[in-house]
Design an enzyme around this catalytic site. Structure first.
Site, PDB file in Angstrom:
ATOM      1  N   ARG A   1      16.001  -1.429  -1.834  1.00 42.73           N
ATOM      2  CA  ARG A   1      14.799  -1.808  -2.573  1.00 42.73           C
ATOM      3  C   ARG A   1      15.175  -2.115  -4.021  1.00 42.73           C
ATOM      4  O   ARG A   1      16.175  -1.607  -4.536  1.00 42.73           O
ATOM      5  CB  ARG A   1      13.760  -0.671  -2.549  1.00 42.73           C
ATOM      6  CG  ARG A   1      13.405  -0.156  -1.156  1.00 42.73           C
ATOM      7  CD  ARG A   1      12.736  -1.205  -0.309  1.00 42.73           C
ATOM      8  NE  ARG A   1      11.444  -1.592  -0.852  1.00 42.73           N
ATOM      9  CZ  ARG A   1      10.308  -0.928  -0.610  1.00 42.73           C
ATOM     10  NH1 ARG A   1      10.319   0.168   0.151  1.00 42.73           N
ATOM     11  NH2 ARG A   1       9.168  -1.342  -1.116  1.00 42.73           N
TER      12      ARG A   1
ATOM     13  N   ARG B   1       1.540  -9.723   7.749  1.00 39.20           N
ATOM     14  CA  ARG B   1       2.929  -9.620   8.224  1.00 39.20           C
ATOM     15  C   ARG B   1       3.083  -8.701   9.429  1.00 39.20           C
ATOM     16  O   ARG B   1       4.174  -8.584   9.989  1.00 39.20           O
ATOM     17  CB  ARG B   1       3.829  -9.152   7.075  1.00 39.20           C
ATOM     18  CG  ARG B   1       3.840 -10.134   5.898  1.00 39.20           C
ATOM     19  CD  ARG B   1       4.825  -9.724   4.822  1.00 39.20           C
ATOM     20  NE  ARG B   1       6.199  -9.790   5.300  1.00 39.20           N
ATOM     21  CZ  ARG B   1       7.255  -9.439   4.575  1.00 39.20           C
ATOM     22  NH1 ARG B   1       7.085  -9.005   3.324  1.00 39.20           N
ATOM     23  NH2 ARG B   1       8.473  -9.523   5.062  1.00 39.20           N
TER      24      ARG B   1
ATOM     25  N   PRO C   1       0.810  -1.224   0.000  1.00 36.64           N
ATOM     26  CA  PRO C   1       0.000   0.000   0.000  1.00 36.64           C
ATOM     27  C   PRO C   1       0.842   1.271   0.000  1.00 36.64           C
ATOM     28  O   PRO C   1       1.710   1.453   0.839  1.00 36.64           O
ATOM     29  CB  PRO C   1      -0.831  -0.124   1.289  1.00 36.64           C
ATOM     30  CG  PRO C   1      -0.103  -1.121   2.126  1.00 36.64           C
ATOM     31  CD  PRO C   1       0.598  -2.046   1.191  1.00 36.64           C
ATOM     32  N   GLU C   2       0.551   2.124  -0.977  1.00 36.14           N
ATOM     33  CA  GLU C   2       1.147   3.453  -1.050  1.00 36.14           C
ATOM     34  C   GLU C   2      -0.002   4.455  -1.083  1.00 36.14           C
ATOM     35  O   GLU C   2      -1.135   4.112  -0.734  1.00 36.14           O
ATOM     36  CB  GLU C   2       2.057   3.554  -2.270  1.00 36.14           C
ATOM     37  CG  GLU C   2       3.224   2.569  -2.224  1.00 36.14           C
ATOM     38  CD  GLU C   2       4.174   2.674  -3.414  1.00 36.14           C
ATOM     39  OE1 GLU C   2       4.122   3.690  -4.141  1.00 36.14           O
ATOM     40  OE2 GLU C   2       4.959   1.734  -3.625  1.00 36.14           O
TER      41      GLU C   2
ATOM     42  N   LYS D   1       0.917   8.107   3.877  1.00 33.61           N
ATOM     43  CA  LYS D   1       0.447   6.734   4.059  1.00 33.61           C
ATOM     44  C   LYS D   1      -0.242   6.532   5.400  1.00 33.61           C
ATOM     45  O   LYS D   1      -0.552   5.391   5.775  1.00 33.61           O
ATOM     46  CB  LYS D   1       1.626   5.770   3.929  1.00 33.61           C
ATOM     47  CG  LYS D   1       2.361   5.857   2.592  1.00 33.61           C
ATOM     48  CD  LYS D   1       3.543   4.898   2.565  1.00 33.61           C
ATOM     49  CE  LYS D   1       4.415   5.116   1.341  1.00 33.61           C
ATOM     50  NZ  LYS D   1       5.579   4.210   1.308  1.00 33.61           N
TER      51      LYS D   1
END
Length: 273
Positions: free
Chosen positions: A257, A109, A2-3, A57
């Site tokens: 990343r 998670r 999710p962004e 976010k």
């Protein structure tokens, strides 16, 4: 993961689900989702949702009687609405509404975050005050983008992901925006021209709009979930053909990343200079 677009869709869904309803009970499991926060205060949330604001976010919930909640979806978090008898995998916290429906915060998670806090103090939290300009909530011009990012010594994509500079962009939409703008992720911000900044701000808008369109609906599906299709132009397409020119898409690490870029559509140009 999710962004900004995914969090905005979550906000819109929650506002719609809470409209005309009252929260009669809030409950949560004892998990790290509440790390550093008093889980017992979550159970005190009740009444009508007076406002729900997104900053980057983060989600800022304000309920009646001045009670508030800071929410962050983390890597796998999402809100889903279910009947009271439904079992929701990985449900970590639940809002029980007066019509019997239950809003679950499901997070496999557990990198998400819930922090009950007085509503009046939500915007004063350090993590919220540290956020930069929000492209959707605040608007974003080429000049504002340049002012926020140009001073960074980091690679361009890494700078775009710095939440203190621009709030809400993550690995996916930073990569997508740079592809749309024809800019290599390893360029240094100081090397961008005025035309580059104009293309980039437009590309950020387009990537966010695409994400909002792609993720609309009550059941968000993240790319990392099994069985989901990749809708993006360059992200996650390493070694595959570029969606524009057919050249092999490169993948390489940046700040821990994985970054994706087309060497033909996004020439390195003045990278590193």
């Amino acid at each position: 993961m999710p962004e900004l677009p995914e969090v905005e869709i979550a906000r819109r869904n929650l506002v719609r689900w809470f409209t005309g309803r009252r929260l009669v009970r809030a409950e949560a499991d004892d998990t790290r989702v509440f790390r550093g926060a008093e889980r017992a205060r979550f159970a005190q949330l009740q009444g009508r949702l007076e406002s729900l604001v997104r900053r980057g976010k983060y989600l800022l919930f304000s309920f009646e009687e001045g009670r508030g909640l800071l929410g962050h979806l983390g890597m796998t978090g999402k809100f889903v609405r279910r009947a009271p008898t439904d079992v929701v995998p990985y449900s970590r916290a639940r809002f029980h509404l007066d019509d019997g429906q239950v809003l679950h915060f499901a997070d496999a998670r557990m990198f998400g975050r819930m922090e009950p806090t007085p509503a009046a103090g939500l915007r004063s939290l350090d993590v919220v005050k540290a956020l930069g300009r929000d492209p959707l909530a605040d608007g974003l011009t080429a000049g504002q983008l340049e002012q926020a990012v140009a001073s960074s010594k980091q690679d361009l994509k890494v700078a775009l992901m710095d939440q203190a500079r621009i709030a809400g962009l993550g690995n996916i939409h930073a990569a997508e925006a740079l592809f749309r703008a024809g800019l290599h992720p390893a360029r240094k911000p100081s090397t961008l021209t005025p035309e580059d900044w104009k293309r980039l701000v437009q590309a950020i808008r387009e990537s966010i709009d695409f994400g909002l369109e792609e993720q609309q609906g009550e059941e968000p599906v993240y790319l990392e979930e099994g069985g989901s299709e990749n809708p993006f132009l360059v992200y996650g397409r390493g070694e595959g053909p570029c969606s524009r020119c057919g050249s092999p898409v490169e993948s390489f690490p940046q700040a821990g990343r994985t970054t994706y870029a087309c060497p033909k559509c996004q020439p390195r140009g003045r990278a590193g200079k």
